[in-house]
Every structure is written in structure tokens, then in C-alpha cells.
Design an enzyme around this catalytic site. Structure first.
Site, PDB file in Angstrom:
ATOM      1  N   LYS A 152       0.861  -1.179   0.000  1.00 13.67           N
ATOM      2  CA  LYS A 152       0.000   0.000   0.000  1.00 13.67           C
ATOM      3  C   LYS A 152       0.902   1.235   0.000  1.00 13.67           C
ATOM      4  CE  LYS A 152      -4.028   1.810   2.543  1.00 13.67           C
ATOM      5  NZ  LYS A 152      -4.991   1.531   3.624  1.00 13.67           N
TER       6      LYS A 152
ATOM      7  N   SER B  70      -9.811   1.449   2.345  1.00 17.99           N
ATOM      8  CA  SER B  70      -8.898   2.222   1.521  1.00 17.99           C
ATOM      9  C   SER B  70      -7.801   1.389   0.865  1.00 17.99           C
ATOM     10  CB  SER B  70      -8.257   3.313   2.368  1.00 17.99           C
ATOM     11  OG  SER B  70      -7.468   2.730   3.393  1.00 17.99           O
TER      12      SER B  70
ATOM     13  N   SER C 117     -10.185  -0.907   6.540  1.00 22.16           N
ATOM     14  CA  SER C 117      -9.540  -0.760   5.234  1.00 22.16           C
ATOM     15  C   SER C 117      -8.784  -1.964   4.697  1.00 22.16           C
ATOM     16  CB  SER C 117      -8.591   0.428   5.254  1.00 22.16           C
ATOM     17  OG  SER C 117      -9.326   1.586   5.022  1.00 22.16           O
TER      18      SER C 117
HETATM   19  N1  GLN Z   1     -13.347   3.737   5.466  1.00 23.87           N
HETATM   20  C1  GLN Z   1     -12.919   4.155   6.771  1.00 23.87           C
HETATM   21  C2  GLN Z   1     -12.560   5.621   6.720  1.00 23.87           C
HETATM   22  O1  GLN Z   1     -12.775   6.187   5.728  1.00 23.87           O
HETATM   23  C3  GLN Z   1     -11.760   3.322   7.214  1.00 23.87           C
HETATM   24  C4  GLN Z   1     -10.499   3.691   6.548  1.00 23.87           C
HETATM   25  C5  GLN Z   1      -9.335   2.870   6.985  1.00 23.87           C
HETATM   26  O2  GLN Z   1      -9.476   1.841   7.660  1.00 23.87           O
HETATM   27  N2  GLN Z   1      -8.165   3.353   6.664  1.00 23.87           N
HETATM   28  O3  GLN Z   1     -12.092   6.183   7.645  1.00 23.87           O
END
Ligand code: GLN
Length: 457
Positions: free
Chosen positions: A49, A124, A148
């Protein structure tokens, strides 16, 4: 395991279409492949990532503000993967600074779901999940602050694990929400997940939140037997709004676990309904503080320098951050500002304790908890971009584990009528990845969802 060249060929052929890798240099991959060391991941292709630091290589969090940034050191997980013989392929796409559930907030544009390119891959860590699903790499690393790793794994039909908070060092992970962030594996099957976890976990003096626990070989948990295992089903998680196909697949998976000898127990997690609001105070608060360092001085982009220092800060941040990052900074700064701190941030921390206590109480009655990972299969690209609330709801089932610091993983459990993957979530006790893996492995070995692959066109 395929030869690394086959993976490179696939990337060559389909990356333009799926937009999965954002920084990759074939020559560097070749060089690495020719210099791999002996180790448990020898020759395994790995995607990272874009929020994980790799020395002297682009690390941009898919944000314009980190344009051209090359860190001076490797993240601990990167170092561990290298020492285990893995071939690092490069950086995959993500939501900007990991803010999002669809990979659409990336400065580099959306990644497409390999099962259907009209759909999002989740987020994400959408690039990581899509890379594994598309067969661009054998394994990938993601990060999970509110879901995410698990949500994109579910939406792309692969396995994703968020380990216990502190089990994997975060040194070299560009921080989002420091009390929630955790790095974890995204793989095609549970065996690879255990292998990768074994390599990346362990105490690291460079991360003050790293747990002091003994080195564990998680492959020992790959046992095909769940007789007598107590599985908790939270009654609050099968709510209105959950997609009927998701509900059906998860419920039939629970039935299969029962047939395999597990004992199914109804449990209650009464504070779940407050988890989302609680998270959307704590996570943006921490993010606003973590993002304060990006001001054009030390990292990446630098805005207008001709009209004084303050103007340079403002211009850099204005040009460098996308809309969702700005929204989080605004929300977070508001919650932390004097006069509002007690009413929002402090209150949210108290609710967080209640959510943690719910789990402690539930785990007195069961060994693992099963829930859907995401309330719906993948949605269409663009479908939720104008509605942040609808987007935030994607993580309703995954967020509680981050708030409580417990481990969670997503495993494939079926497909929708449209052919999109569906995943179920297993939650485990603090530091009990082993039981979670045993359940995941037993389930996987009695199903064939993990064997299906998307047809790329
Ligand atoms: N979708 C969640 C957010 O937007 C989690 C994101 C994540 O785990 N990095 O904060």
C-alpha cells in the site's frame, strides 16, 4: 507459486485498465528478483500500500501533497519482508491518506474491481485487495484504521486480516489514526495469510505501541477442526439495510460452521450502534493532528513561495489535499478545539470504552464472533461519491474491532447474483489470531470460494 515474470506480464497487460499499481519500476523488480535471499517468503511477489515507507522509493499515500516524496528509511514490515525473501513489486493504489472505502479519493484516480470494472474494489486498501484478486501479486500489505483491509478483501473475494492493535509494528506507516491503525496481510487464502502474519508480526522497539509478545508461527493454527468451538453471533449485526444476498451467504456460512461441529451462540454487542459516530470523531481528530506535518516544508509538494511563509503553508495544503482529506481535517480540528473537545472527543473516548467492554463481555461466552464484513457487495464507481454518509456506512461492521483493538479478518463466503464477491468477518479475542485462523482455515477448506478467479479482459 508462479514465477515473478508471470506476475509482471499480467501487470503489463492489465494495469492500465484496472489502475492498481501507482508506482512500479520493472527494472527494480527484476533486480530484486535476482537478489532475493533465503527465507519463508523466498520469491513471493508482494504489493505494498502506498502509505508504507520504502527507502528512496516513491511513497505518496495517493496524495498530491506527497508528490515526489521518497522516505529515507524502510518501514519495519518492509524490512521484514525483504529479510524473508519476498520480492517487493512496488506501490498500489489507495484512498488518499487511507480516507475512504472505495479507492475513489486517490489522487491517481479509482482502482477498478477485477471482478467487474464498473465497480469499486473497496477501500482504503483497494489497490492491495485488487492486486491479489487480479493475480498481479501473490500477497499484499494493507492498513486498517476502520476496516480498510477487511472491507476491500471482502469486496474483491480475497482474505484480509487486521491483527490485534500493536501486534505488527507501524514504524514507517504514514499515520492516519494512531490509536486505531494496524498493518496486515491481504492474500488469496488463509495459508498465505498465516505465513505473512508470521513474518510481519513481533515486537519492535521503534514503535512504542508495539506489543512485547513472543514470536509466533501462525502456520501452526492451520488446523482443520472446529469441533466444540463457540461462535458468537451478535444480534445487533443483522440489521435493516443489510443486503439480502449478504445476509443469506453469511447465514449459510454460519450453518456450515455449525455442521462442522461449532456451537453457535447468540451474543449482544449493545453499543455497536454508536461505533460509527464514535469512530468519525476519534479518527478525524487523530488524522487532523497527524496531517499537520504536511505543510510544504519537509515533504513533497511546495505551494507558492513568493508571498510569505503562512501563504506558502496555506497554498500547499489547499492544492495538495483532496476534498475528503480536507473534510477530515475540518471535522477533526473542530472536535479537538477548545470548548468542543469535552463534548465530542472526550465523550467519544468514553463510548469507545463501552464498546471495548461489550467485546470483553461477549468473549466470556464465545471464542470467535461472526458478522458480515460489509453490509453490501461492491457498489458502482461514482455511486456514493456525493454522499459521505452512505460511504461511511460501508464500515459499520468493521469499525468496532479497531475501536476495541481486537483482531478481525475477512474471508470469502460467496458471490452475489451479479457475480460480485461477498465476505464474512471473524473477530477474535485480543491477541488470539490463532483461533481466528483455525476457524477461517476450516471454513475455507470446506468451501471453494477462494479458488475462483476473476476473468480479466
Ligand atoms: N473507510 C474508513 C474511513 O474512511 C476506514 C479507513 C481505513 O481503515 N483506513 O475512515
Amino acid at each position: 507459486m508462479q514465477d515473478y515474470k508471470q506476475y509482471l506480464e499480467k501487470i503489463d497487460q492489465y494495469n492500465d485498465k484496472l489502475n492498481i499499481f501507482v508506482h512500479i519500476d520493472k527494472d527494480v523488480v527484476e533486480k530484486r528478483a535476482n537478489a532475493v535471499v533465503e527465507g519463508s517468503l523466498k520469491g513471493v511477489s508482494v504489493g505494498l500500500k502506498d502509505n508504507l515507507c520504502v527507502k528512496d522509493e516513491l511513497t505518496t499515500c495517493a496524495s498530491h501533497i506527497l508528490d515526489g516524496f521518497k522516505p529515507p528509511y524502510d518501514a519495519t514490515v518492509v524490512e521484514k519482508l525483504k529479510n524473508a525473501g519476498a520480492i517487493l513489486f512496488g506501490k498500489v493504489n489507495m484512498d488518499e491518506f487511507a480516507f475512504g472505502s472505495s479507492c475513489e479519493t486517490s489522487f491517481y484516480g479509482s482502482t477498478k474491481n477485477p471482478w467487474n470494472d464498473k465497480y469499486i474494489p473497496g477501500g482504503s486498501s483497494g489497490g492491495s485487495a485488487a492486486a491479489v484478486a487480479a493475480g498481479f501479486v501473490q500477497m499484499a500489505l494493507g492498513s486498517d484504521t476502520g476496516g480498510s483491509i477487511r472491507q476491500p478483501a471482502s469486496l474483491c473475494g480475497v482474505v484480509g486480516m487486521k491483527p490485534t492493535y500493536g501486534l505488527v509494528s507501524r514504524y514507517g506507516l504514514i499515520a492516519f489514526g494512531s490509536s486505531l491503525d494496524q498493518i496486515g496481510p491481504i492474500t488469496r487464502n488463509v495459508t498465505d495469510c498465516a505465513k505473512m502474519l508470521t513474518v510481519i508480526s513481533g515486537h519492535d522497539p521503534k514503535d512504542s505501541t508495539s506489543l512485547e509478545i513472543e514470536k509466533t508461527d501462525y502456520s501452526e493454527s492451520l488446523v482443520k477442526n472446529i469441533k466444540g468451538m463457540k461462535i458468537g453471533i451478535p444480534k445487533e449485526y443483522f440489521i435493516k439495510g443489510i443486503d439480502p444476498e449478504v445476509e443469506l451467504k453469511v447465514k449459510s456460512s454460519i450453518k456450515l460452521m455449525e455442521d462442522l461441529g461449532a456451537q453457535i451462540i447468540e451474543i449482544s454487542l449493545p453499543h455497536t450502534e454508536y461505533a460509527l459516530s464514535c469512530y468519525y470523531i476519534i479518527a478525524p481528530a487523530e488524522a487532523s493532528s497527524n496531517l499537520a506535518r504536511f505543510d510544504g516544508v519537509e515533504y513533497g509538494l511546495r505551494g507558492d513561495v513568493d508571498h510569505g511563509m503562512i501563504n506558502m503553508y496555506v497554498d500547499t495544503r489547499n492544492k495538495g489535499f483532496g476534498d475528503e482529506a480536507k473534510r477530515r481535517i475540518l471535522l477533526g480540528s473542530y472536535c479537538l478545539s477548545s470548548g468542543y473537545y469535552d463534548a465530542y472527543y472526550l465523550k467519544a473516548q468514553k463510548v469507545r470504552t463501552k464498546i471495548t467492554e461489550d467485546f470483553i463481555c461477549a468473549f466470556k461466552k464465545c471464542d470467535c464472533i461472526i458478522t458480515p464484513t460489509s453490509p453490501t457487495p461492491a457498489f458502482k464507481i461514482g455511486e456514493r461519491t456525493d454522499d459521505p454518509l452512505a460511504m461511511y456506512l460501508s464500515d459499520i461492521f468493521t469499525i468496532p474491532a479497531n475501536l476495541a483493538g481486537i483482531p478481525g479478518m475477512s474471508v470469502p463466503c460467496g458471490f452475489s447474483e451479479k457475480g460480485l464477491p461477498i465476505g464474512l468477518q471473524i473477530l477474535g479475542k485480543h491477541c488470539d489470531e490463532k483461533t481466528m485462523l483455525r476457524l477461517a482455515y476450516t471454513f475455507e477448506q470446506n468451501t471453494d470460494f477462494h479458488l475462483r478467479e476473476p476473468v480479466l479482459r
